[in-house]
Every structure is written in structure tokens, then in C-alpha cells.
Design a protein around this motif. Structure first.
Motif, mmCIF file in Angstrom:
data_model
loop_
_atom_site.group_PDB
_atom_site.id
_atom_site.type_symbol
_atom_site.label_atom_id
_atom_site.label_comp_id
_atom_site.label_asym_id
_atom_site.label_seq_id
_atom_site.Cartn_x
_atom_site.Cartn_y
_atom_site.Cartn_z
ATOM 1 N N LYS A 175 -0.968 3.406 1.269
ATOM 2 C CA LYS A 175 -1.768 4.503 0.714
ATOM 3 C C LYS A 175 -1.311 5.896 1.149
ATOM 4 C CE LYS A 175 -5.320 4.205 4.344
ATOM 5 N NZ LYS A 175 -6.752 3.969 4.603
ATOM 6 N N ASP A 176 -0.560 6.020 2.235
ATOM 7 C CA ASP A 176 -0.185 7.340 2.754
ATOM 8 C C ASP A 176 1.215 7.776 2.340
ATOM 9 O OD1 ASP A 176 -2.639 7.625 4.074
ATOM 10 O OD2 ASP A 176 -1.906 6.492 5.812
ATOM 11 N N ASP A 177 1.771 7.159 1.324
ATOM 12 C CA ASP A 177 3.108 7.535 0.851
ATOM 13 C C ASP A 177 2.982 8.827 0.032
ATOM 14 O OD1 ASP A 177 5.562 7.770 -0.612
ATOM 15 O OD2 ASP A 177 5.941 5.647 -0.227
ATOM 16 N N LYS A 178 3.376 9.932 0.600
ATOM 17 C CA LYS A 178 3.166 11.242 -0.033
ATOM 18 C C LYS A 178 3.962 11.397 -1.320
ATOM 19 C CE LYS A 178 2.080 13.609 4.307
ATOM 20 N NZ LYS A 178 2.451 14.723 5.230
ATOM 21 N N GLN A 179 5.182 10.905 -1.355
ATOM 22 C CA GLN A 179 6.003 11.060 -2.552
ATOM 23 C C GLN A 179 5.407 10.299 -3.734
ATOM 24 O OE1 GLN A 179 10.081 9.866 -2.081
ATOM 25 N NE2 GLN A 179 10.679 10.487 -4.147
ATOM 26 N N ILE A 180 4.985 9.064 -3.474
ATOM 27 C CA ILE A 180 4.385 8.260 -4.542
ATOM 28 C C ILE A 180 3.084 8.893 -5.014
ATOM 29 C CG2 ILE A 180 3.347 6.025 -5.086
ATOM 30 C CD1 ILE A 180 6.277 5.755 -4.917
ATOM 31 N N ASN A 181 2.282 9.329 -4.067
ATOM 32 C CA ASN A 181 0.993 9.939 -4.431
ATOM 33 C C ASN A 181 1.185 11.208 -5.258
ATOM 34 O OD1 ASN A 181 -0.242 7.893 -3.024
ATOM 35 N ND2 ASN A 181 -0.583 9.110 -1.170
ATOM 36 N N ALA A 182 2.196 11.999 -4.917
ATOM 37 C CA ALA A 182 2.460 13.227 -5.668
ATOM 38 C C ALA A 182 2.891 12.900 -7.098
ATOM 39 C CB ALA A 182 3.531 14.048 -4.956
ATOM 40 N N GLN A 183 3.724 11.883 -7.242
ATOM 41 C CA GLN A 183 4.138 11.484 -8.585
ATOM 42 C C GLN A 183 2.950 10.987 -9.395
ATOM 43 O OE1 GLN A 183 7.433 8.829 -8.823
ATOM 44 N NE2 GLN A 183 8.885 10.230 -7.849
ATOM 45 N N TYR A 184 2.056 10.292 -8.747
ATOM 46 C CA TYR A 184 0.881 9.771 -9.452
ATOM 47 C C TYR A 184 0.008 10.930 -9.952
ATOM 48 C CZ TYR A 184 -3.715 7.709 -10.223
ATOM 49 O OH TYR A 184 -4.919 7.360 -10.777
ATOM 50 N N GLU A 185 -0.234 11.892 -9.098
ATOM 51 C CA GLU A 185 -1.058 13.030 -9.497
ATOM 52 C C GLU A 185 -0.425 13.774 -10.669
ATOM 53 O OE1 GLU A 185 -4.006 13.702 -8.527
ATOM 54 O OE2 GLU A 185 -4.082 12.150 -6.974
ATOM 55 N N LYS A 186 0.868 13.903 -10.648
ATOM 56 C CA LYS A 186 1.564 14.576 -11.742
ATOM 57 C C LYS A 186 1.409 13.806 -13.042
ATOM 58 C CE LYS A 186 6.114 16.442 -12.949
ATOM 59 N NZ LYS A 186 7.523 16.599 -12.526
ATOM 60 N N LEU A 187 1.501 12.482 -12.962
ATOM 61 C CA LEU A 187 1.334 11.647 -14.160
ATOM 62 C C LEU A 187 -0.071 11.773 -14.731
ATOM 63 C CD1 LEU A 187 3.254 8.370 -13.193
ATOM 64 C CD2 LEU A 187 3.642 9.721 -15.264
ATOM 65 N N MET A 188 -1.058 11.747 -13.867
ATOM 66 C CA MET A 188 -2.444 11.805 -14.336
ATOM 67 C C MET A 188 -2.753 13.155 -14.990
ATOM 68 S SD MET A 188 -3.721 8.872 -13.838
ATOM 69 C CE MET A 188 -5.447 9.239 -14.123
#
Length: 986
Positions: A407-420
Motif C-alpha cells: 500500500k505504501d508504493d508511492k510511484q504506483i499510487n501516483a499513477q493510480y491517482e493520475k488514472l482516476m
């Protein structure tokens, strides 16, 4: 060959004892000696057992830490979840019903045309490609990439959960439990859909509670090509015409079993593919427009027809989706479906991609642990595909957010937010490309995370195993054997007491502290291991100082032969430091054996007598020639590429040579017995029995060849044979041979006479003179009969080419025993080392490699047609580890061969235990180094292809050798024989 006669003292008394010998009686004057001998046998057995337990615990810890496991969340998706409710997911639903047809081991190139090929596996299963070419909007054919390990149970897990099984799961392929994690079969059940199944019983094992109807068939009898397939065809086609199902699943096994039994390049493969082609055509005739047909292979097969590893042929399966509804699917550019070069550049999707694809097309929530991506072609247009990606990315991120390690993977989380944030505004092409980048990176991060090893367990395992090697070296090589026998009376009670005490202490501490990183069961096992170690070293260090042990070890390695033995051990262990050397282990071992043969030749020229010089040169040359000839027989592994040409097969001429083998091998054994005038009494009887067994084995494999090739054999008599009759005769012969060699013959050996004969002559003074023929090899000649029993059983379960190789092994073994006497090295380190090298070397030319696909699973059905313990497991064990079993059984011959009855039986028994312990030490050092280098290279690209299979193989060999030495050699074999001969000769 001259006859050797001996006239020991008190020959008349020996004669009387021979005539009145009975195993159940005891001579009163030897009662004390027999009691001490039996006590020594019990003590050695317990000691070997304790070392085995220590090594098994060590291997257990290492395996626990090395073979990876992944994090499985217990969460389950639902249509009421925020991801799927009011999300527009309903518009993606395109089908009300689905038919899944799994053609096990359907390799991708089986379904694409190749006009230049006449192979049996090409151009016969043509329907998928033909319909895809004709109706691109209704049919999609793709390359379906499996994740290793390519075993059926693990593939089913990936295909239904959308997650990645890890290498450790391969061990459970034959013992599947119900899958608890979220999967689309369970989702069908939870959402009121009716699932009907017929075929491979693995489905019943893992999905049983979620199947409304189920007709399972035994899945592991690879000799049977038709029962499962015929059952699927018989039951699935009529069900298509009923309304009692929403999803219909049929899992066929004929193609897979044909590959295992014959390989892909066999006429039977053509027949199976034609049958599958007709079956698929019959299904299509009965489909309506609301039903989706999904046909796929769970994995492929390599060029030998096996699977389990990660070669390209094993990973590339086929996926075909078909619907009668117009414009159900879309096609990408034509360049994505290039079939040239057997589809080398054809578009591929991951098998885990089927999960989100099917779930959305069928109106189901995506299973919670799914990591796959929707298949582009499965959706009618790019807008639908964009929505499918949008739902999938939310599900993947939901899984990651619930995982403490993801859950704390910043790169993956940033990509997810961009997609949403860009979903509404982005064009389908842009959004889909961004999703692909996200999903690919997420999958790679998960793979990297699940490749984290438990270094605590690995370290404990290596440490315990290293200490077991120290124990073996100290007890069997540094402490004199006679002293060791006396010391065992102190060591064994100490081991038992300390094991119990240590287990109680460790378990109590675990209950109080409750460590979260290790379970109480493992703590208890660690306590047992520590107790064995402490129990051994307390009596040893009470008598010997560490400095004395070190000084003694330096003295032991002096001398040419001992240094050569150490060099061989070092070379064998050093090859595991390189993947390139590891894959050529068979060639390296052959060179080591040839080196010994050449040095033995030079040393034989220095023998004292002319006879020894001549015989030494003969046996040395034979040793080298046999090594060279048998090295020509090979089973290649994928990594060897074109540098290896496979020569291991079952052509007709090899089967024919089995009859020649039955004639010659017993004569060779007779010749070696005649050297010591030992071919008397039990020896001719056993040799005749051995010849009869070899002829029966030749008949068995002849019938097997007929059954394999009946349709292409042009002999009229054979063509008119009923396959059922051949099948029955085959099983009958195999059961008779196995029963005799493994049970009856061994019982007879334990009660039978010795290989000696008493000649009584009248001399000129009317007195009698007695000569005992075979007196100077009384131990060796009798013990080798026990080896013959197991040799017969191993040859039954070895393929014909391997049996010819074993012929060479027997000749080489007997010649080596003669060399140990001529060169006076029977008590030297080099002798057990060469025996160990023989065991390791002959593993390869008998049809094996240290890889999962090379295991001959089909041999398990030589005695029975279904899996029955232990009748299925014994043949596989004897086939796979036959060379190691024979070497372990033969270790007492290093001491027994060509010696007269001993007046010190306990000392004789101690020397046998020392040689057995030295062999175990050699194998333990090999196993230890394989563990160490597997750990060192745990991040190596080839870890799961080369290093992990090699350590698993070494571990299995370690277990087998321990069991054989404990159960057969130390107690039943050598101990009983020494007691019998001591009774007779005093």
C-alpha cells in the motif's frame, strides 16, 4: 579361470556347523558375541537415524525459507462494492452463459497452420484458426502465456484467481485443497450461477463446494489417453442441450497424457488433435448467441512432452474465444497475429488476464486478488475496453491498499491517482496506454515482493545441515571405527535424553514468548535438532579435545588417494557455483570417473604380482570405456540447447537388446564370482532367478512397445493382438516381477544358504580332507545377491535404454570392487567418493536431469491404473533414484568383497558403518553446497530454472540415501549377514 580352494582350521567342525545351521538358533559359546553385535547394530541404526532426523529438519527449515509463498488476502469482491456498483459495469456484460473447454497442455503452435510441417502436432486442430480467420468479429485466437511453475493445479489457481502462484505451490500439485481465496468459480456460485463440470478431478479437489454438478475423472494416470476425454465428450455434449447450467466446464487430458507418454512427435498426438477438433465442432453446432465458448490450454509442453518448468514451449499455451453473436469481439492490426515461425511474434496475453475479462463479460465482480488486465480483443470497442480497464485498475488498487506490504508504493499510487483523475477527459487510446503502464509496473512490483526469502529459516537450515556434516566427519572419519563403536554406547543415550529435554525447553519458551515469525511446530523441531547436536558433542568433547580433532583431520587427508578423493569432492561441489557448470553436471561427473580410471590404470602397473597388474589394467580400462560409452546416452535439458543431442528413447532395437542383456549380464556376474570360486549353492540359484526376471522385464517392455506402436507395426500377428490383452499381460508381468524382487526374494535371501561349497576328499591315508570353496569371498558373494534383488526391481521400472546403461553400471561396480583390492584402497576415502560419483553420474544416462519436467511420472502407473499409495510411488522412486539406491546398497561390498570370515565381527561391522557414513558425508557435502549456492544465487535469473531444482533434487537424494542406509544396509543387510557367517565359522 582357476579355482581357488581353501582349507581353514577345523574343517570337519565347520562342515558340521554348515549342515546344521539354523538362523533361529544360537550357539551357546557365541551368545555374548552375538549380543554385542546386535547391540552395535541397534546403536548404529539409532545413530544414523538421529543424523537423518537432524538433516531432515535442516532441509525442512531451508525449504520453508527458500521456496516462496505469496500474500493471499481473505477479502472477497461483491457487486455491491463501490468499485462495481453504479459504475457502468453492467454495460460490459455481453453473455449469459459460457462453455469452458480446457485442453490440457494445448501448446500454441498446435492450433496454427504450418504448411511446411509434417509433424503429428501440426495442422490437425484447425478449427480455432479457421474460424478466427473467417469470422474475426466473433472469434479471437491468442497466445496464452502461463506463469511458472507450469503444473496443472498452479495454472488453475492463476486462471481463476488472477494472481500468481509461486514455486512452492508446485509441490502441492498432487494434493490440492479447496481454493479459499476469491476466484471466479466461487463468484459464479455466490451470484447464483450454476456451474457444471466434467473432466480432470483436480477441479473437484479445488472447486468442489462451488460446483453444482461434477463428474471427475482420475487425472494422473498418464498411460491413459482416452478415459477422461471420452467421459468429457460423452457428458458435456448432451448437457449443452439442457438448461441446468450457466457455465459448463470440460477439462480434457488426452493431449497432455499423450505428451507425457509418447512426446508430441507421435502419431497418437495426431489422433488426439483430430478428436479435439471434431469435439469443438460439435460444441459450436449446439451453441446459441448468448453463450461464450472459451477454449485454452493451461500450459504447453516441451519437446519431450513434459512440463513444469519455464521453457518457451511450456509457457506458451493457446486461448480461443468464440461467439455466434455478431461483432462480439474486435481485432487489432493484422500484424499482431503473424503466424510465421510458429507464431513467434503472435500477440500474447497473460493467463491471469482471463479473470478480469471473463468476470466483466459475464457481469461478475473481479476477484479480489486479481492482478491481470482485460484482454483488448474481448471487448467490442475501445470505449468498452476503457471502462473495463477503469474497473480493473480500481480493483488492483483496492487489493494493494489492503496489503500491508504494497500500500505504501508511492510511484504506483501516483499513477493510480493520475488514472482516476483523467478517466473522463482522456481518449480511450491514451487512457488504455496509461492503464497498461500501471498494471505492468504493479505486476512487476508484486513479483519482486513475493521473491523475498525468509533468511532466518534459510540460515537455520544451512547451519543445522553444516553441523550434521561436522558430526559425520568427526564420527566416521576422525574417530577410529573401533573406538566409535564403543563411544556410540555413550552418544546414543545422550542424544535421546538431550533431544527430549531440548524439545521441552524450546516448546516452553515458545509458549511464553509467542514469537510471531515462527510457529510452535517449527520451534519444537528446532529443539529436537539442537538436542541431537548437544547429545552428540557432549560425549565426544568429553573424550577428545577440539585441537586433537583438528590435528587428526590434517593427518587423515595425507596420501595420494585421499587427496584425490578430496579433489573430486571439491570439483563436484564447485560446479554449483555456476549455472553453466550445473547444467553440464553429467559431463563433469563422467570426466571425474574417467580420471579415476586413468589413474587406477597407472597405479595398477605398480602392483606387486603379475596377475594383479594384468587384472588391474583390465578393470581400469573397462572402467574408462564403460564411462565413455554410457555418457553417449543423454536426456537433454532446455538450457543445453543445440550442444546436446538427446539419445535416450525406446526404439525397437533397444527393446530387442533387453533379451541380449538377460543372457549376458548374469554371465558377467558369474565370471566375477568365479574369480573367488564363489559360484556355488545360492549363487547359481540367484543368477538363474536374475536371468528369469530380466527376460520377464524384457517381455514387459516389449509389450509396452507394442502397445505404444501397434498401429504402425506391420507384423500381422501383432496387428491382430487386442490392446486390452496386451495391457492385462503387461500389468500381470510387472506385478509378478515387483512382488518377487521386492518381497519374496529378500525374504528368501534372509533365510537362504551361503555361496560356499564343502568338498570332502579321501587322501591316501584314508583320512578326510575338507576344502571350502568360496571361503575367501563368503561375505561379498552373499551380500551381492541382496543387491541383485533390488537391481531387478529397479530395472523393471527403468526404460529400456536406461536398463542397458545399468548393465554397464553393474560391470563397472564389480570391476571397481576388484580394483579396490588390487590397489589396496578399500578403506581409503577415495572408494566411497567414487561410489558416490557413480550414483550421481548414472542418474543422468538412465533418463533423468535435475529438472521437474524430466521426472518420469508415467512409470508410477506400471503396477496400477490409478494412484494408490505406495504402488504408484515406489516405481517413481526406484526409477528416479535407482542409481543412488544401488550405490547405497552396495557400500558394504567395499568391506565385504574378497575377504574371508572375520574373527572380529564387531570391527567388521564398524568398518561397514564407516564406509556408509563416508558416502553419507560425501552426499551431505554436495547437498550443503547446493543449498549454499541456491541461497547465494537466489536473485539470479536462472534460480527457478537451475539452482532451485538442483537443491530440491539434492535434498531428495539425501533423504533416499539416509532411508536406504538405515532401513536396508545397516540393520537388515550387513548386520544379519555378519551374524549368520559368525555363527557358522566362529
Amino acid at each position: 579361470m582357476s579355482t581357488i580352494t581353501d582349507q581353514p582350521p577345523d574343517a570337519e567342525e565347520v562342515h558340521k556347523r554348515l549342515m546344521s545351521n539354523n538362523r533361529s538358533s544360537r550357539a551357546t559359546k557365541n551368545q555374548v558375541r552375538f549380543s554385542k553385535l546386535r547391540l552395535a547394530s541397534v546403536l548404529y541404526t539409532i545413530l544414523f537415524l538421529s543424523i537423518a532426523i537432524l538433516q531432515f529438519i535442516a532441509l525442512g527449515f531451508f525449504t520453508k525459507g527458500f521456496l516462496l509463498s505469496r500474500q493471499v488476502l481473505d477479502n472477497h469482491s461483491s457487486l455491491t462494492d463501490d468499485v462495481f456498483s453504479n459504475s457502468g459495469a453492467e454495460q460490459l456484460r455481453n453473455f449469459d452463459k459460457a462453455v469452458f473447454v480446457i485442453i490440457d497442455a494445448l501448446r500454441f503452435d498446435f492450433v496454427i497452420p504450418d504448411p511446411h510441417s509434417d509433424k503429428p502436432y501440426h495442422n490437425h486442430l484447425t478449427l480455432p484458426y479457421e474460424l478466427t480467420s473467417k469470422y474475426p468479429g466473433q472469434s479471437v485466437l491468442l497466445k496464452f502465456l502461463a506463469d511458472p511453475p507450469t503444473t496443472t493445479l498452479q495454472r488453475l489457481k492463476g486462471l481463476t484467481t488472477g494472481s500468481l502462484p509461486t514455486f512452492v505451490d508446485a509441490g502441492s500439485n498432487f494434493d490440492g485443497d479447496v481454493i479459499d481465496e476469491d476466484n471466479f468459480i466461487k463468484q459464479l456460485y455466490s451470484n447464483g450461477k450454476l456451474t457444471s463440470f466434467v473432466g480432470d478431478d483436480t477441479w473437484q479437489a479445488v472447486f468442489g463446494p462451488f460446483l453444482n454438478q461434477s463428474r471427475p475423472y482420475d487425472s494422473l494416470n498418464v498411460w491413459d489417453l482416452h478415459t477422461v476425454d471420452n467421459g468429457v465428450i460423452e457428458h458435456l455434449l448432451p448437457q449443452l442441450e439442457t438448461s441446468e447450467w450457466d457455465v459448463l466446464v470440460g477439462h480434457l487430458l488426452g493431449v497432455d497424457h499423450c505428451g507425457h507418454r509418447y512426446g508430441p512427435d507421435h502419431y497418437a498426438m495426431k489422433d488426439k488433435q483430430l478428436q479435439m477438433n471434431e469435439f469443438l465442432g460439435n460444441i459450436i453446432d449446439k451453441l446459441d448467441e448468448d453463450t461464450l465458448l472459451v477454449v485454452f490450454g493451461d500450459h504447453g509442453m516441451d519437446r519431450t512432452g513434459n512440463h513444469g518448468g519455464d521453457s518457451q514451449d511450456e509457457l506458451e499455451a493457446a486461448l480461443w474465444m468464440y461467439s455466434k453473436k455478431p461483432q462480439s469481439f474486435q481485432s487489432l492490426s493484422q500484424g499482431n497475429y503473424d503466424i510465421t515461425g510458429n507464431g513467434k511474434n503472435y500477440r500474447a496475453v497473460n493467463q491471469i488476464d482471463l479473470v478480469p475479462t471473463f468476470s466483466l463479460l459475464f457481469g461478475l465482480p473481479i476477484p479480489f486478488n486479481s492482478l491481470g488486465a482485460p484482454i483488448h480483443e474481448a471487448f467490442a470497442n475501445d470505449e468498452d475496453f476503457k471502462l473495463a480497464n477503469h474497473l480493473t485498475v480500481q480493483q488492483i488498487q483496492r487489493y494493494r491498499n489492503h496489503s500491508s506490504s504494497l500500500k505504501d508504493d508511492k510511484q504506483i499510487n501516483a499513477q493510480y491517482e493520475k488514472l482516476m483523475s483523467s478517466f473522463e477527459s482522456s481518449a480511450p487510446e491514451t487512457y488504455n496506454a496509461a492503464f497498461t503502464e500501471y498494471q505492468t509496473l504493479s505486476l512487476e512490483r508484486c513479483k519482486d515482493l513475493w521473491a523475498r526469502f525468509d533468511m532466518f529459516s534459510i540460515t537455520v537450515g544451512i547451519s543445522l545441515f553444516f553441523i550434521s556434516v561436522l558430526i559425520l566427519i568427526i564420527y566416521f572419519k576422525l574417530i577410529p571405527s573401533v573406538v566409535g563403536t564403543q563411544l556410540s554406547e555413550e552418544i546414543v543415550p545422550a542424544i535421546v535424553a538431550m533431544s527430549l529435554l531440548s524439545t521441552v525447553i524450546f516448546s516452553s519458551v515458545s509458549l511464553v514468548l509467542k514469537p510471531g515469525f515462527i510457529s510452535m511446530g517449527w520451534v519444537s523441531l528446532l529443539g529436537v535438532a539442537v538436542g541431537i547436536i548437544v547429545g552428540f558433542f557432549i560425549p565426544v568433547f568429553d573424550r577428545y579435545s577440539p585441537l586433537w580433532l583438528i590435528r587428526t583431520s590434517m593427518d587423515k587427508v595425507r596420501g595420494f588417494w585421499s587427496l584425490l578423493g578430496m579433489l573430486f569432492i571439491f570439483v563436484h561441489c564447485a560446479i554449483f557455483a555456476s549455472n553453466s557448470f550445473t547444467i553440464w553436471e553429467d559431463r563433469i561427473l563422467a570426466h571425474l570417473l574417467s580420471t579415476f580410471g586413468f589413474i587406477a590404470l597407472l597405479k595398477s602397473l605398480q602392483a606387486r604380482s603379475k596377475v594383479d597388474r594384468v587384472m588391474g589394467v583390465y578393470h581400469s580400462v573397462a572402467f574408462m570405456v564403460i564411462t565413455r560409452v554410457t555418457s553417449l546416452v543423454s536426456v537433454c535439458r532446455e538450457e543445453q540447447g543445440d550442444s546436446c543431442v538427446p539419445t535416450f528413447g525406446i526404439p525397437w532395437w533397444v527393446v530387442s537388446l533387453l533379451c541380449v542383456n538377460a543372457l549376458i549380464l548374469p554371465e558377467i556376474i558369474k565370471g566375477f564370482y568365479n574369480i573367488s570360486a564363489s559360484y556355488h549353492s545360492a549363487a547359481p540359484l540367484w543368477n538363474s532367478f536374475f536371468r528369469a526376471m530380466l527376460f520377464m522385464i524384457a517381455l514387459y517392455w516389449g509389450l509396452e512397445y507394442i502397445e505404444r506402436n501397434q498401429s504402425i507395426i506391420e507384423i500381422p500377428l501383432i496387428q491382430h493382438l487386442q490392446l486390452s490383452s496386451v495391457h492385462f499381460a503387461k500389468f500381470t508381468i510387472a506385478r509378478i516381477v515387483a512382488g518377487i524382487t521386492l518381497l519374496a526374494a529378500n525374504y528368501a535371501w534372509s533365510r537362504g544358504p551361503l555361496c560356499v561349497r564343502l568338498d570332502i576328499k579321501h587322501n591316501e591315508t584314508s583320512s578326510k580332507e575338507a576344502c571350502i570353496m568360496g571361503y575367501h569371498n563368503v561375505y561379498g558373494s552373499e551380500y551381492f545377491l541382496l543387491v541383485i534383488n533390488f537391481l531387478s526391481a529397479i530395472m523393471l521400472f527403468t526404460k529400456p535404454m536406461g536398463q542397458l546403461v545399468i548393465f554397464g553400471f553393474v560391470f563397472q561396480l564389480l570391476g571397481f570392487l576388484e580394483l579396490t583390492k588390487i590397489l589396496e584402497i578399500r578403506e581409503n576415502l577415495i572408494s566411497p567418493v567414487v561410489m558416490g560419483l557413480l550414483g550421481g553420474y548414472y542418474f543422468f544416462p538412465t533418463g533423468h536431469q535435475a529438472t521437474i519436467p524430466s521426472i518420469n511420472w508415467e512409470i508410477g502407473f506400471s503396477l496400477v491404473e490409478s494412484i494408490i499409495f505406495p504402488l504408484t510411488h515406489i516405481p517413481i522412486t526406484l526409477n528416479t533414484f535407482g542409481s543412488f539406491i544401488l550405490v547405497a546398497l552396495s557400500m558394504p561390498l567395499l568391506t565385504f568383497w574378497r575377504i574371508p570370515p572375520s574373527s572380529k565381527p564387531i570391527s567388521l561391522y564398524a568398518r561397514i558403518a564407516e564406509n556408509c557414513g563416508t558416502l553419507l558425508t560425501y552426499q551431505s557435502v554436495v547437498t550443503l553446497t547446493s543449498l549454499i549456492f541456491a541461497t547465494v544465487f537466489r536473485r539470479h535469473l536462472m534460480v527457478w530454472k537451475i539452482f532451485a531444482p538442483r537443491f530440491m533434487f539434492a535434498s531428495m537424494v539425501q533423504i533416499v540415501i539416509n532411508v536406504v542406509l538405515i532401513v536396508i544396509v545397516i540393520g537388515f543387510g550387513s548386520g544379519g549377514l555378519i551374524v549368520q557367517i559368525t555363527r557358522i565359522f566362529g
